[in-house]
Design a protein around this motif. Structure first.
Motif, short mmCIF file in Angstrom:
data_model
loop_
_atom_site.label_atom_id
_atom_site.label_comp_id
_atom_site.label_asym_id
_atom_site.label_seq_id
_atom_site.Cartn_x
_atom_site.Cartn_y
_atom_site.Cartn_z
N TYR A 1 66.79 43.59 38.28
CA TYR A 1 66.47 45.02 38.14
C TYR A 1 67.08 45.87 39.25
O TYR A 1 66.69 47.03 39.44
N GLY A 2 68.03 45.33 40.00
CA GLY A 2 68.65 46.09 41.07
C GLY A 2 69.56 47.20 40.56
O GLY A 2 70.13 47.12 39.46
N GLY B 1 72.46 47.39 37.57
CA GLY B 1 72.28 48.40 36.53
C GLY B 1 73.50 49.29 36.39
O GLY B 1 73.94 49.60 35.28
N ALA B 2 74.07 49.71 37.53
CA ALA B 2 75.29 50.53 37.49
C ALA B 2 76.47 49.72 36.92
O ALA B 2 77.29 50.25 36.16
N GLN C 1 76.02 39.34 35.51
CA GLN C 1 75.19 39.98 36.51
C GLN C 1 75.30 39.20 37.82
O GLN C 1 74.70 38.12 37.96
N PRO C 2 76.05 39.69 38.78
CA PRO C 2 76.22 38.91 40.02
C PRO C 2 74.95 38.93 40.86
O PRO C 2 74.18 39.90 40.85
N ASP C 3 74.73 37.84 41.57
CA ASP C 3 73.66 37.77 42.57
C ASP C 3 74.30 38.10 43.91
O ASP C 3 74.94 37.27 44.54
N TRP C 4 74.12 39.33 44.33
CA TRP C 4 74.88 39.85 45.46
C TRP C 4 74.62 39.09 46.75
O TRP C 4 75.54 38.81 47.52
N ILE C 5 73.37 38.72 46.99
CA ILE C 5 73.05 38.03 48.24
C ILE C 5 73.59 36.61 48.23
O ILE C 5 74.10 36.11 49.25
N SER C 6 73.53 35.94 47.10
CA SER C 6 74.03 34.56 47.02
C SER C 6 75.55 34.51 46.98
O SER C 6 76.16 33.61 47.56
N ASP C 7 76.18 35.47 46.29
CA ASP C 7 77.63 35.43 46.14
C ASP C 7 78.36 35.93 47.38
O ASP C 7 79.44 35.43 47.71
N MET C 8 77.82 36.93 48.05
CA MET C 8 78.46 37.49 49.24
C MET C 8 77.40 37.82 50.29
O MET C 8 77.09 38.98 50.53
N PRO C 9 76.80 36.80 50.91
CA PRO C 9 75.64 37.02 51.79
C PRO C 9 75.97 37.85 53.04
O PRO C 9 75.23 38.78 53.37
#
Length: 329
Positions: A161-162, A166-167, A182-190
């Motif tokens: 739901y980030g 969404g954008a 839907q990328p997982d931003w923290i896991s993909d680019m911590p």
């Protein structure tokens, strides 16, 4: 020939000397010393409190750093000398945390300074609503660091739901894609996620310092450059940028002092995982999880000494700025 006798000087009146003991009846050294101590006396409680809450804990940390002390085995505590400091610089995980700290600090400070300079140049111009824009741009710096990290973790980076995802979905739908990845931003680019959160919070600080520098430029020099036909780039390159050098140095040094010892963003966003553990977080792990009091204290002393070195340069820059303002006035 008769000679006239010179009149005799009047004798000083009998009695005690003037009070004060100083020449001309002014206050003597003793009274001046008493007055100086009376002026400084109200500051003594603050000085004692400052020593009690800063210097005494640091002295205790310095002593503990010289011992091999694990709280799980308190009876095996022994004096280790500088062995803990040697381990700080030779242990692989601690070396990696030092490298991460340098990389994190350099990335955040450089990006924040560049963005702060661009925003300061924007706010230095006159336009409708400039006060409102300036207030909105300052707001991120006023948010508690943990709250800012939580805001990024849940409101922006959450894969379900980030706002970023969404954008991303909305942009993909404009090009006919209904279900984009839907990328997982923290896991993909911590590390990038931590840097972005810190840049968002520290760009307003850099902007304020550089805006103060822009508004302190000599108006007559800038007007002379315009009359001589200098372009906007020439004015910025040869007048504005040299004038901002001290302010850039101050912003870089003060930002580095904070980012070097930043703990909140790393702890809240990644919990030190995925290669984002900086030196403060490694100290936290060593102290509270491994219970190695001596090793954690040695690492803490290293951080404090590095911060003192940076703060010394920052104080020199501040004093030089004050000297320039006094000489100009």
């Amino acid at each position: 020939m008769s000679t006239l006798a010179a009149p005799k000087a009047a004798a000083p009146p009998a009695g005690p000397p003037p009070s004060g003991g100083g020449p001309g009846g002014g206050p003597g050294p003793r009274r001046g010393g008493v007055r100086a101590w009376a002026t400084r006396a109200p500051l003594l409680p603050a000085l004692v409190f400052l020593i009690a809450v800063t210097q005494l804990p640091f002295a205790a940390t310095l002593v503990i750093s010289l011992f091999d002390w694990n709280s799980l085995s308190p009876d095996e505590r022994a004096f280790a000398g500088f062995a803990n400091y040697a381990e700080v610089f030779t242990d692989e995980s601690l070396r990696e945390s030092v490298f991460t700290t340098v990389l994190l600090t350099a990335s955040v400070v450089i990006v924040s300074v560049v963005l702060g300079l661009l925003l300061a140049l924007l706010l230095d111009r006159t336009f409708a609503g400039r006060g409102i824009v300036r207030t909105l741009l300052i707001t991120p710096f006023l948010i508690v660091p943990v709250s800012a990290a939580l805001l990024f973790k849940h409101a922006l980076y959450n894969p379900e739901y980030g706002l970023l995802n969404g954008a991303w979905s909305w942009i993909a739908s404009l090009f006919g894609s209904d279900s984009p990845a839907q990328p997982d931003w923290i896991s993909d680019m911590p590390l990038t996620a931590v840097v972005a959160a810190l840049v968002w919070q520290w760009t307003p600080f850099m902007m304020l310092i550089l805006l103060a520098g822009l508004q302190s430029r000599p108006a007559e020099v800038m007007e002379a450059a315009r009359l001589d036909g200098a372009s906007s780039w020439q004015t910025f390159r040869y007048l504005t940028l040299p004038h901002l050098r001290r302010y850039l140095e101050l912003g870089i040094l003060l930002g580095s002092i904070y980012i070097v010892q930043n703990f909140d963003a790393v702890f809240t966003l990644t919990s030190g995982g995925l290669g984002t553990a900086n030196l403060p977080y490694s100290i936290y792990q060593t102290f509270y999880q491994a219970h190695e009091y001596g090793l954690a204290s040695a690492a803490g002393v290293v951080v404090v000494l590095g911060t003192i070195v940076i703060a010394t340069f920052a104080l020199r820059v501040v004093s030089s700025l004050f000297s320039e303002e006094v000489s100009r006035s």
